[in-house]
Design an enzyme around this catalytic site. Structure first.
Site, short mmCIF file in Angstrom:
data_model
loop_
_atom_site.label_atom_id
_atom_site.label_comp_id
_atom_site.label_asym_id
_atom_site.label_seq_id
_atom_site.Cartn_x
_atom_site.Cartn_y
_atom_site.Cartn_z
N TYR A 173 -6.15 6.53 14.16
CA TYR A 173 -6.21 4.85 12.73
C TYR A 173 -7.84 3.99 13.54
CZ TYR A 173 -5.45 0.74 11.68
OH TYR A 173 -5.72 -0.72 11.04
N HIS A 214 -14.12 -5.25 11.62
CA HIS A 214 -14.30 -3.77 12.59
C HIS A 214 -15.11 -3.28 12.92
CE1 HIS A 214 -10.09 -4.11 10.29
NE2 HIS A 214 -9.74 -4.87 10.97
N ASP A 258 -6.60 -2.66 18.10
CA ASP A 258 -5.34 -2.16 17.45
C ASP A 258 -4.45 -1.14 17.28
OD1 ASP A 258 -3.31 -1.56 15.76
OD2 ASP A 258 -3.91 -2.13 13.35
N GLU A 276 -8.53 -11.45 10.40
CA GLU A 276 -9.21 -10.42 10.08
C GLU A 276 -10.25 -10.20 9.17
OE1 GLU A 276 -6.17 -7.30 9.88
OE2 GLU A 276 -7.56 -5.00 10.43
N HIS A 334 -2.72 -10.40 9.05
CA HIS A 334 -3.57 -9.06 8.18
C HIS A 334 -3.89 -9.32 7.35
CE1 HIS A 334 -1.75 -4.86 6.83
NE2 HIS A 334 -3.20 -4.71 7.34
N ASN A 389 1.03 -1.57 0.26
CA ASN A 389 0.03 -0.16 -0.12
C ASN A 389 0.82 1.34 0.05
OD1 ASN A 389 -2.17 1.45 0.23
ND2 ASN A 389 -2.39 1.16 2.12
N ARG A 433 0.85 -11.70 12.89
CA ARG A 433 0.08 -11.42 12.39
C ARG A 433 0.22 -11.04 11.01
NH1 ARG A 433 -4.19 -8.71 11.98
NH2 ARG A 433 -3.71 -7.30 11.29
N HIS A 443 -1.50 0.94 16.95
CA HIS A 443 -0.95 0.96 15.63
C HIS A 443 0.71 1.63 15.44
CE1 HIS A 443 -1.59 2.16 10.92
NE2 HIS A 443 -2.36 0.83 10.84
N GLU A 497 2.34 -6.93 10.88
CA GLU A 497 1.69 -6.69 10.00
C GLU A 497 3.09 -6.58 8.91
OE1 GLU A 497 -2.06 -4.32 11.13
OE2 GLU A 497 -1.11 -2.67 10.32
N TRP A 536 2.42 6.43 12.36
CA TRP A 536 1.20 6.32 11.90
C TRP A 536 0.48 5.22 12.64
CZ3 TRP A 536 -1.23 3.28 8.19
CH2 TRP A 536 -2.87 3.05 8.34
N ARG A 583 -12.99 -5.81 16.59
CA ARG A 583 -12.04 -4.78 16.79
C ARG A 583 -12.43 -3.62 17.19
NH1 ARG A 583 -7.82 -2.36 12.46
NH2 ARG A 583 -8.85 -1.16 12.33
N ASP A 611 -6.27 -3.35 2.46
CA ASP A 611 -4.76 -3.18 0.97
C ASP A 611 -4.29 -4.62 0.16
OD1 ASP A 611 -4.74 -2.34 3.85
OD2 ASP A 611 -2.39 -2.71 2.85
N GLU A 641 -3.31 -5.26 19.79
CA GLU A 641 -2.49 -5.14 18.57
C GLU A 641 -1.42 -4.07 18.57
OE1 GLU A 641 -4.78 -5.14 14.60
OE2 GLU A 641 -3.05 -4.73 13.58
C1 GCO Z 1 -4.65 -3.15 10.23
C2 GCO Z 1 -3.69 -2.84 9.63
C3 GCO Z 1 -3.75 -1.75 8.36
C4 GCO Z 1 -3.24 -1.04 8.35
C5 GCO Z 1 -2.63 -0.82 6.44
C6 GCO Z 1 -1.99 -0.17 6.44
O1 GCO Z 1 -4.43 -3.88 11.49
O2 GCO Z 1 -5.36 -3.95 9.37
O3 GCO Z 1 -3.03 -2.00 10.55
O4 GCO Z 1 -5.35 -1.06 8.86
O5 GCO Z 1 -2.65 0.29 8.88
O6 GCO Z 1 -2.87 -2.39 6.27
O7 GCO Z 1 -1.57 0.00 4.99
MG MG Z 2 -2.93 -3.58 12.79
#
Ligand code: GCO
Ligand code: MG
Length: 405
Positions: free
Chosen positions: A159, A122, A212, A341, A314, A37, A285, A214, A264, A405, A147, A318, A238
């Protein structure tokens, strides 16, 4: 049998995907996902310029040798671009092997270890109330694990929340340059426990919950959050902190019993070796696309199993439906599978380009018995959806410092 032709196909049916099509001299072909991505064209160029020429004329049945050739043989091992390119080749070769054997890929991996694949959906929202309404909808749809992500008051978004967008597909469409989002650890830490407290008050403990972070907390902040969330019995927390320094997770582990998930952004087993062998995580993941394909992720799963670590691939949108299908074959086999997920099978646009062998019902994914991966890619329809440069957002602390991020 020989590899006769390979196509690198880039399209944007709602969002960008890089697809590899490996065609044999006998007409059988295999498909692989190479999407990273926000950096799609780097993988496309890596494949086109450096991988494809080396594969023409090779025997597609030599999956392990071709994997080693592309990994060790490149000298420049690892990294997201290299490993996504290798992954696409690997997936395509498993697809071909399955089609030739007339068996679904999961049969080649060792057969089914379970009836179906448990997923987590989600739930997100602008307020706790809206997030919990969303959770209620997902429970009604049959999800067993969800989640929760919520806009942090005072930050205007974070996020995992959608802002003005209706769905995940829309998140990629209009971004000429990376958008910037603010972050405050203290606002976040003061708020998130309340989201989970209210979720348990409203829905009880009959639904499993995930969150998550992040990667936005330092290890000691993650430990603090873990302790605050302990009463709400999460399935896992996560990406609490980054794990470039794998001992970060020992710090978190020493302080909290909240189960931890990460991986991920991992590309190889080396990103997780200490995390696993020190038993400082509970779920790995890594995705099949971002960690080099089915061949290495199967080895990772076997290694993780020795240390009671489960696989929770993951599953963001994307990753293309080809990756989702490859992961379904993997998940139905993996003895130490945990949860997948899953945010739905995408838009009509997406489904006009990709077809897949999956079916969702009551919180579970079922897989049909089509040979190979069971996926297809409509090249003609895909030409209607041209690549669109697009970026992930970046985050800054309230004083302007760049953050994860
Ligand atoms: C998740 C991830 C995604 C990522 C994304 C980045 O747990 O699904 O954190 O949302 O942010 O795949 O490209
Ligand atoms: Mg994630």
């Amino acid at each position: 049998m020989k590899i006769a032709e390979i196509k690198v196909l880039v399209s944007s049916p709602g969002r960008n995907f890089v697809t590899l099509k490996v065609i044999t001299d006998e007409g059988v072909y295999g498909l692989g996902d190479a999407t990273v991505n926000g950096r799609e064209m780097a993988v496309a160029a890596y494949l086109e310029e450096h991988v494809v020429p080396c594969l023409i004329g090779r025997d597609p049945h030599q999956i392990e040798d071709i994997w080693q050739y592309l990994y060790k043989g490149a000298y420049w091992r690892k990294g997201p671009i290299t490993m996504a390119a290798i992954a696409a080749v690997d997936m395509a070769l498993w697809d071909i092997k399955g089609k030739v054997a007339d068996l679904p890929v999961y049969q080649l991996l060792g057969g089914k270890s379970r009836k179906h694949i448990t997923t987590y959906g989600h739930a997100n929202g602008e307020t706790i109330e809206k997030t919990l309404d969303h959770l209620g909808n997902l429970i009604e749809k049959g999800f067993k694990v969800v989640r929760l992500q919520c806009v942090i008051p005072g930050l205007g978004g974070t996020y995992g929340t959608l802002g003005k967008k209706k769905n995940y597909e829309e998140l990629q469409s209009d971004r000429p340059l990376p958008p910037e989002q603010p972050w405050s650890t203290s606002k976040y830490l003061n708020f998130i426990p309340d989201l989970f407290r209210q979720a348990r008050e409203r829905f009880g403990y009959n639904i499993q919950l995930v969150h998550d972070v992040h990667s936005r907390l330092t290890p000691i902040e993650s430990a603090q959050l873990g302790k605050l969330l302990e009463p709400y019995n999460l399935m896992f927390l996560e990406d609490a902190s980054i794990a470039d320094n794998q001992s970060n997770y020992q710090t978190i582990r020493q302080h909290t019993t909240v189960p931890l998930a990460i991986g991920e952004t991992f590309n190889t087993i080396w990103d997780a070796k200490e995390l696993i062998s020190n038993q400082s995580i509970d779920y790995l993941r890594t995705s099949i696309t971002h960690a080099g394909g089915i061949t290495p992720v199967k080895k990772m799963a076997n290694f993780a199993d020795l240390y009671n670590v489960k696989m929770a691939p993951h599953g963001a949108p994307d990753l293309s439906p080809i990756c989702h299908a490859a992961q379904a074959h993997f998940n139905i086999w993996a003895p130490n599978f945990g949860v997948q997920e899953f945010i739905g099978f995408g838009s009509d646009k997406l489904n006009s380009v990709f077809t897949h062998p999956l079916h969702f019902e009551n919180g579970f994914i079922y897989l049909n018995d089509k040979p190979g991966l069971g996926v297809d890619y409509n090249e003609e329809t895909a030409t209607n959806y041209k690549y669109n440069r697009s970026y992930l957002p970046v985050t800054r602390l309230e004083d302007g410092t760049l953050w994860y991020w």
